[in-house]
Design a protein around this motif. Structure first.
Motif, PDB file in Angstrom:
ATOM      1  N   GLY A  82      48.538  46.637  33.711  1.00  0.00           N
ATOM      2  CA  GLY A  82      49.712  46.426  34.550  1.00  0.00           C
ATOM      3  C   GLY A  82      49.672  47.118  35.896  1.00  0.00           C
ATOM      4  N   ALA A  83      49.277  48.396  35.930  1.00  0.00           N
ATOM      5  CA  ALA A  83      49.314  49.146  37.183  1.00  0.00           C
ATOM      6  C   ALA A  83      48.344  48.594  38.234  1.00  0.00           C
ATOM      7  CB  ALA A  83      49.040  50.627  36.919  1.00  0.00           C
ATOM      8  N   LEU A  85      47.200  45.578  38.482  1.00  0.00           N
ATOM      9  CA  LEU A  85      47.672  44.255  38.887  1.00  0.00           C
ATOM     10  C   LEU A  85      48.841  44.370  39.853  1.00  0.00           C
ATOM     11  CD1 LEU A  85      47.497  41.180  38.576  1.00  0.00           C
ATOM     12  CD2 LEU A  85      49.034  41.380  36.603  1.00  0.00           C
ATOM     13  N   GLU A  86      49.778  45.256  39.560  1.00  0.00           N
ATOM     14  CA  GLU A  86      50.921  45.444  40.457  1.00  0.00           C
ATOM     15  C   GLU A  86      50.459  45.960  41.818  1.00  0.00           C
ATOM     16  OE1 GLU A  86      54.754  45.183  41.709  1.00  0.00           O
ATOM     17  OE2 GLU A  86      53.929  44.493  39.782  1.00  0.00           O
ATOM     18  N   ARG A  87      49.471  46.855  41.820  1.00  0.00           N
ATOM     19  CA  ARG A  87      48.933  47.356  43.078  1.00  0.00           C
ATOM     20  C   ARG A  87      48.287  46.223  43.883  1.00  0.00           C
ATOM     21  NH1 ARG A  87      46.870  51.451  41.126  1.00  0.00           N
ATOM     22  NH2 ARG A  87      44.771  50.711  40.669  1.00  0.00           N
ATOM     23  N   TYR A  89      49.021  42.993  43.734  1.00  0.00           N
ATOM     24  CA  TYR A  89      50.108  42.175  44.285  1.00  0.00           C
ATOM     25  C   TYR A  89      50.586  42.763  45.617  1.00  0.00           C
ATOM     26  CZ  TYR A  89      50.934  39.670  39.823  1.00  0.00           C
ATOM     27  OH  TYR A  89      50.837  38.885  38.699  1.00  0.00           O
ATOM     28  N   GLY A  90      50.806  44.065  45.633  1.00  0.00           N
ATOM     29  CA  GLY A  90      51.298  44.701  46.848  1.00  0.00           C
ATOM     30  C   GLY A  90      50.312  44.639  47.991  1.00  0.00           C
ATOM     31  N   GLU A  91      49.029  44.832  47.699  1.00  0.00           N
ATOM     32  CA  GLU A  91      48.013  44.815  48.753  1.00  0.00           C
ATOM     33  C   GLU A  91      47.845  43.417  49.346  1.00  0.00           C
ATOM     34  OE1 GLU A  91      45.195  48.460  47.041  1.00  0.00           O
ATOM     35  OE2 GLU A  91      44.818  46.382  46.449  1.00  0.00           O
ATOM     36  N   ARG A  99      55.219  38.116  49.454  1.00  0.00           N
ATOM     37  CA  ARG A  99      55.057  38.621  48.085  1.00  0.00           C
ATOM     38  C   ARG A  99      54.957  37.477  47.069  1.00  0.00           C
ATOM     39  NH1 ARG A  99      54.358  43.538  45.001  1.00  0.00           N
ATOM     40  NH2 ARG A  99      54.797  42.891  42.864  1.00  0.00           N
ATOM     41  N   ASP A 100      55.798  36.462  47.196  1.00  0.00           N
ATOM     42  CA  ASP A 100      55.773  35.361  46.242  1.00  0.00           C
ATOM     43  C   ASP A 100      54.423  34.645  46.276  1.00  0.00           C
ATOM     44  OD1 ASP A 100      58.346  35.910  45.423  1.00  0.00           O
ATOM     45  OD2 ASP A 100      59.277  34.394  46.714  1.00  0.00           O
ATOM     46  N   GLU A 103      51.684  36.805  44.562  1.00  0.00           N
ATOM     47  CA  GLU A 103      51.706  36.757  43.105  1.00  0.00           C
ATOM     48  C   GLU A 103      51.208  35.403  42.603  1.00  0.00           C
ATOM     49  OE1 GLU A 103      55.336  37.977  41.318  1.00  0.00           O
ATOM     50  OE2 GLU A 103      55.465  39.856  42.458  1.00  0.00           O
TER      51      GLU A 103
END
Length: 314
Positions: A82-83, A85-87, A89-91, A99-100, A103
């Motif tokens: 999870g971490a 992947l979330e990072r 997404y942000g980059e 953002r959409d 993702e």
């Protein structure tokens, strides 16, 4: 953060522990808890047996999952955490300012990565987040034209994925590949061992994988040779590329030469992707780019996602 520091971090090791291990541990805790609750109870035996059967059933399912996305037969696991992947997404969102879309593209890139490695010959080199980042980001940066140059391709599988991601964005990509096709993955400072997939690194394998991308893949132009060879450069410098992926010689000198060549053949507004930037295993890449950007250059540094740097040509 470099890969070695990431792996040494106790927090990161916990985050990156394979999903199957985490599930197994949770199941085992549930089993122990159930056994404690049912110790001495007449009806406890049936509950314990049922839970044990459920554990066995889940483990059988996890075996199939591990074979599909685990590290067997390739150097990198495709299991997500999870971490990271979330990072990512942000980059990607920071590079694309959406953002959409970030993702959406990362999700599509991950599915494509698993599909290509399931159907293709060999593998895509690199970590899962880095591959998905490259596949997701390039279309979102809106290259000025659809001509793509990849310097260093291994099995051609990443190129097949990039073609498909560009087509998903409504583009009509035209791919050129430069690679020596030496039978193994060549990098300075590494041994000449056979690939973990067991497949030879050759043009036939690349053509097979490019065919998975349909017409754009079969129409790709492949030039066998090293990117620093004058004859190789002359053969593919007949156009200005909208996308240039630099993923060949990872030494500082090799990257510096490829960046200088990219200056000459990049179209105005072109996107240049420098693979493995910031990876501690390949310090020469960051050294070369940092040095290049200090001199006279057409390139502007846009940012970084996972272990890839993105540049825009003026």
């Amino acid at each position: 953060m470099n890969s070695r520091a990431l792996l040494r971090s106790s927090v990161s090791r916990r985050l990156l522990r394979p999903v199957a291990d985490l599930i197994d541990q949770r199941i085992e805790r549930q089993v122990r808890s159930a056994l404690k609750r049912t110790t001495g109870a007449a009806a406890g035996g049936g509950d314990t047996e049922r839970l044990t059967r459920e554990v066995d059933r889940l483990r059988h399912r996890l075996l199939s999952f591990e074979l599909l996305v685990g590290p067997h037969g390739r150097r990198n696991s495709r299991i997500l955490a999870g971490a990271p992947l979330e990072r990512l997404y942000g980059e990607v969102a920071a590079l694309a300012d959406d953002r959409d879309a970030a993702e959406r593209n990362v999700a599509a890139a991950y599915r494509l990565l698993v599909a290509l490695e399931s159907l293709g010959v060999g593998r895509i080199a690199g970590g899962t987040m880095n591959i998905c980042g490259k596949l997701a980001t390039v279309p979102l940066l809106d290259p000025p034209n659809d001509d793509i140059l990849e310097i260093g391709t291994l099995y051609g599988m990443f190129s097949a994925g990039l073609l498909r991601m560009m087509e998903r964005d409504g583009r009509c990509p035209d791919l050129t590949i430069v690679d020596p096709f030496a039978g193994i993955q060549l990098q300075p400072g590494t041994g000449e061992a056979a690939d973990p997939t067991g497949a030879p690194v050759d043009e036939h394998a690349v053509r097979t994988n490019l065919a998975l991308a349909g017409a754009a893949g079969t129409a790709a132009r492949i030039r066998r040779g090293y990117s620093e060879d004058p004859e190789t450069r002359a053969a593919v410098s007949d156009r200005r590329y909208g996308v240039i992926v630099v993923d060949g010689d990872h030494s500082a000198g090799g990257v510096a030469q490829d960046l200088q060549w990219a200056e000459e053949i990049a179209a105005p507004g072109a996107v240049v992707v420098l693979d493995d930037y910031g990876d501690a295993q390949w310090p020469g890449i960051k050294e070369a780019l940092d040095g290049h950007l200090k001199g006279e250059t057409r390139f502007t540094y846009l940012g970084k996602a996972a272990h890839s740097a993105y540049l825009r040509a003026s």
